[in-house]
Design a protein around this motif. Sequence first.
Motif, PDB file in Angstrom:
ATOM      1  N   CYS A 108       0.856  -1.186   0.000  1.00  0.00           N
ATOM      2  CA  CYS A 108       0.000   0.000   0.000  1.00  0.00           C
ATOM      3  C   CYS A 108       0.889   1.232   0.000  1.00  0.00           C
ATOM      4  O   CYS A 108       1.190   1.783   1.037  1.00  0.00           O
ATOM      5  N   ARG A 109       1.305   1.639  -1.156  1.00  0.00           N
ATOM      6  CA  ARG A 109       2.226   2.775  -1.246  1.00  0.00           C
ATOM      7  C   ARG A 109       1.464   4.078  -1.220  1.00  0.00           C
ATOM      8  O   ARG A 109       0.853   4.473  -2.197  1.00  0.00           O
ATOM      9  N   MET A 110       1.528   4.736  -0.074  1.00  0.00           N
ATOM     10  CA  MET A 110       0.868   6.027   0.089  1.00  0.00           C
ATOM     11  C   MET A 110       1.944   7.098   0.155  1.00  0.00           C
ATOM     12  O   MET A 110       2.985   6.887   0.773  1.00  0.00           O
ATOM     13  N   PRO A 111       1.698   8.224  -0.467  1.00  0.00           N
ATOM     14  CA  PRO A 111       2.706   9.292  -0.408  1.00  0.00           C
ATOM     15  C   PRO A 111       2.872   9.799   1.017  1.00  0.00           C
ATOM     16  O   PRO A 111       1.906   9.845   1.780  1.00  0.00           O
ATOM     17  N   PRO A 112       4.103  10.158   1.388  1.00  0.00           N
ATOM     18  CA  PRO A 112       4.304  10.687   2.745  1.00  0.00           C
ATOM     19  C   PRO A 112       3.600  12.026   2.911  1.00  0.00           C
ATOM     20  O   PRO A 112       3.492  12.802   1.966  1.00  0.00           O
ATOM     21  N   ARG A 113       3.115  12.272   4.094  1.00  0.00           N
ATOM     22  CA  ARG A 113       2.416  13.520   4.396  1.00  0.00           C
ATOM     23  C   ARG A 113       3.377  14.460   5.106  1.00  0.00           C
ATOM     24  O   ARG A 113       4.160  14.044   5.949  1.00  0.00           O
ATOM     25  N   ARG A 114       3.300  15.730   4.784  1.00  0.00           N
ATOM     26  CA  ARG A 114       4.144  16.717   5.460  1.00  0.00           C
ATOM     27  C   ARG A 114       3.511  17.191   6.759  1.00  0.00           C
ATOM     28  O   ARG A 114       4.193  17.597   7.675  1.00  0.00           O
ATOM     29  N   ASN A 115       2.201  17.137   6.829  1.00  0.00           N
ATOM     30  CA  ASN A 115       1.481  17.611   7.998  1.00  0.00           C
ATOM     31  C   ASN A 115       1.276  16.443   8.959  1.00  0.00           C
ATOM     32  O   ASN A 115       0.598  15.477   8.646  1.00  0.00           O
ATOM     33  N   ASN A 116       1.863  16.522  10.153  1.00  0.00           N
ATOM     34  CA  ASN A 116       1.790  15.414  11.111  1.00  0.00           C
ATOM     35  C   ASN A 116       0.379  15.129  11.603  1.00  0.00           C
ATOM     36  O   ASN A 116       0.117  14.061  12.139  1.00  0.00           O
ATOM     37  N   SER A 117      -0.549  16.082  11.455  1.00  0.00           N
ATOM     38  CA  SER A 117      -1.908  15.843  11.921  1.00  0.00           C
ATOM     39  C   SER A 117      -2.620  14.807  11.051  1.00  0.00           C
ATOM     40  O   SER A 117      -3.665  14.305  11.414  1.00  0.00           O
ATOM     41  N   HIS A 118      -2.047  14.490   9.900  1.00  0.00           N
ATOM     42  CA  HIS A 118      -2.636  13.496   9.000  1.00  0.00           C
ATOM     43  C   HIS A 118      -1.867  12.176   9.040  1.00  0.00           C
ATOM     44  O   HIS A 118      -1.916  11.409   8.097  1.00  0.00           O
ATOM     45  N   GLN A 119      -1.155  11.925  10.112  1.00  0.00           N
ATOM     46  CA  GLN A 119      -0.345  10.717  10.199  1.00  0.00           C
ATOM     47  C   GLN A 119      -1.231   9.477  10.207  1.00  0.00           C
ATOM     48  O   GLN A 119      -2.188   9.392  10.971  1.00  0.00           O
ATOM     49  N   ARG A 120      -0.922   8.542   9.355  1.00  0.00           N
ATOM     50  CA  ARG A 120      -1.735   7.329   9.234  1.00  0.00           C
ATOM     51  C   ARG A 120      -1.140   6.204  10.057  1.00  0.00           C
ATOM     52  O   ARG A 120       0.060   6.153  10.289  1.00  0.00           O
ATOM     53  N   TYR A 121      -2.009   5.294  10.469  1.00  0.00           N
ATOM     54  CA  TYR A 121      -1.573   4.101  11.182  1.00  0.00           C
ATOM     55  C   TYR A 121      -2.400   2.930  10.688  1.00  0.00           C
ATOM     56  O   TYR A 121      -3.412   3.107  10.011  1.00  0.00           O
ATOM     57  N   TYR A 122      -1.935   1.720  10.992  1.00  0.00           N
ATOM     58  CA  TYR A 122      -2.549   0.513  10.458  1.00  0.00           C
ATOM     59  C   TYR A 122      -3.079  -0.367  11.578  1.00  0.00           C
ATOM     60  O   TYR A 122      -2.419  -0.545  12.598  1.00  0.00           O
ATOM     61  N   LEU A 123      -4.264  -0.929  11.356  1.00  0.00           N
ATOM     62  CA  LEU A 123      -4.823  -1.949  12.232  1.00  0.00           C
ATOM     63  C   LEU A 123      -4.990  -3.217  11.397  1.00  0.00           C
ATOM     64  O   LEU A 123      -5.389  -3.143  10.232  1.00  0.00           O
ATOM     65  N   VAL A 124      -4.683  -4.359  12.000  1.00  0.00           N
ATOM     66  CA  VAL A 124      -4.764  -5.635  11.284  1.00  0.00           C
ATOM     67  C   VAL A 124      -5.729  -6.551  12.022  1.00  0.00           C
ATOM     68  O   VAL A 124      -5.601  -6.762  13.224  1.00  0.00           O
ATOM     69  N   ALA A 125      -6.682  -7.095  11.273  1.00  0.00           N
ATOM     70  CA  ALA A 125      -7.676  -8.020  11.822  1.00  0.00           C
ATOM     71  C   ALA A 125      -7.319  -9.443  11.392  1.00  0.00           C
ATOM     72  O   ALA A 125      -6.520  -9.638  10.473  1.00  0.00           O
ATOM     73  N   PRO A 126      -7.908 -10.450  12.034  1.00  0.00           N
ATOM     74  CA  PRO A 126      -7.695 -11.824  11.596  1.00  0.00           C
ATOM     75  C   PRO A 126      -8.004 -11.965  10.100  1.00  0.00           C
ATOM     76  O   PRO A 126      -8.903 -11.311   9.578  1.00  0.00           O
ATOM     77  N   GLY A 127      -7.241 -12.797   9.431  1.00  0.00           N
ATOM     78  CA  GLY A 127      -7.395 -12.966   7.995  1.00  0.00           C
ATOM     79  C   GLY A 127      -6.584 -11.936   7.216  1.00  0.00           C
ATOM     80  O   GLY A 127      -6.771 -11.762   6.021  1.00  0.00           O
ATOM     81  N   ASN A 128      -5.662 -11.245   7.913  1.00  0.00           N
ATOM     82  CA  ASN A 128      -4.800 -10.224   7.300  1.00  0.00           C
ATOM     83  C   ASN A 128      -5.576  -9.083   6.656  1.00  0.00           C
ATOM     84  O   ASN A 128      -5.181  -8.558   5.622  1.00  0.00           O
ATOM     85  N   VAL A 129      -6.691  -8.711   7.249  1.00  0.00           N
ATOM     86  CA  VAL A 129      -7.455  -7.556   6.779  1.00  0.00           C
ATOM     87  C   VAL A 129      -6.816  -6.314   7.399  1.00  0.00           C
ATOM     88  O   VAL A 129      -6.689  -6.217   8.611  1.00  0.00           O
ATOM     89  N   VAL A 130      -6.366  -5.392   6.540  1.00  0.00           N
ATOM     90  CA  VAL A 130      -5.668  -4.185   6.986  1.00  0.00           C
ATOM     91  C   VAL A 130      -6.583  -2.976   6.863  1.00  0.00           C
ATOM     92  O   VAL A 130      -7.184  -2.754   5.804  1.00  0.00           O
ATOM     93  N   PHE A 131      -6.674  -2.214   7.930  1.00  0.00           N
ATOM     94  CA  PHE A 131      -7.414  -0.959   7.942  1.00  0.00           C
ATOM     95  C   PHE A 131      -6.401   0.168   8.044  1.00  0.00           C
ATOM     96  O   PHE A 131      -5.621   0.211   9.000  1.00  0.00           O
ATOM     97  N   VAL A 132      -6.391   1.052   7.055  1.00  0.00           N
ATOM     98  CA  VAL A 132      -5.529   2.234   7.106  1.00  0.00           C
ATOM     99  C   VAL A 132      -6.346   3.320   7.789  1.00  0.00           C
ATOM    100  O   VAL A 132      -7.422   3.687   7.307  1.00  0.00           O
ATOM    101  N   MET A 133      -5.839   3.809   8.905  1.00  0.00           N
ATOM    102  CA  MET A 133      -6.564   4.741   9.756  1.00  0.00           C
ATOM    103  C   MET A 133      -5.883   6.100   9.766  1.00  0.00           C
ATOM    104  O   MET A 133      -4.675   6.195   9.537  1.00  0.00           O
ATOM    105  N   GLN A 134      -6.670   7.103  10.057  1.00  0.00           N
ATOM    106  CA  GLN A 134      -6.165   8.465  10.196  1.00  0.00           C
ATOM    107  C   GLN A 134      -6.863   9.081  11.399  1.00  0.00           C
ATOM    108  O   GLN A 134      -8.081   8.958  11.527  1.00  0.00           O
ATOM    109  N   PRO A 135      -6.124   9.728  12.284  1.00  0.00           N
ATOM    110  CA  PRO A 135      -6.774  10.350  13.438  1.00  0.00           C
ATOM    111  C   PRO A 135      -7.820  11.357  12.989  1.00  0.00           C
ATOM    112  O   PRO A 135      -7.618  12.008  11.974  1.00  0.00           O
ATOM    113  N   PRO A 136      -8.932  11.468  13.680  1.00  0.00           N
ATOM    114  CA  PRO A 136      -9.340  10.768  14.902  1.00  0.00           C
ATOM    115  C   PRO A 136     -10.224   9.556  14.609  1.00  0.00           C
ATOM    116  O   PRO A 136     -11.445   9.663  14.649  1.00  0.00           O
TER     117      PRO A 136
END
Length: 89
Positions: free
Chosen positions: A44-72
């Motif tokens: 999942c190649r996402m461009p880097p963000r310059r603004n730290n308020s848009h920092q993304r993080y990942y959650l992984v569920a059983p079955g290798n399901v990935v959720f790309v999250m962004q605060p809040p």
Amino acid sequence: MPARWSDHAAQRAAERLIGIDADCALASARPAGKHTRERIRQQCRMPPRRNNSHQRYYLVAPGNVVFVMQPPGVVVTVFTLRADARGPE
């Protein structure tokens, strides 16, 4: 606080998570570890963000399901992590 789904994420969940309850998968998801994050970045190649308020993080569920999250707690996109994870699906 329940997660909000972006329009893009809701569409991707409908397309990619056939037979999986996305809300239940998200509820059981845990933060990705170091090696899993590297595999996610390869797929999942996402461009880097310059603004730290848009920092993304990942959650992984059983079955290798990935959720790309962004605060809040907004789901940006969702996909299934492939075993090889060398590029886009």
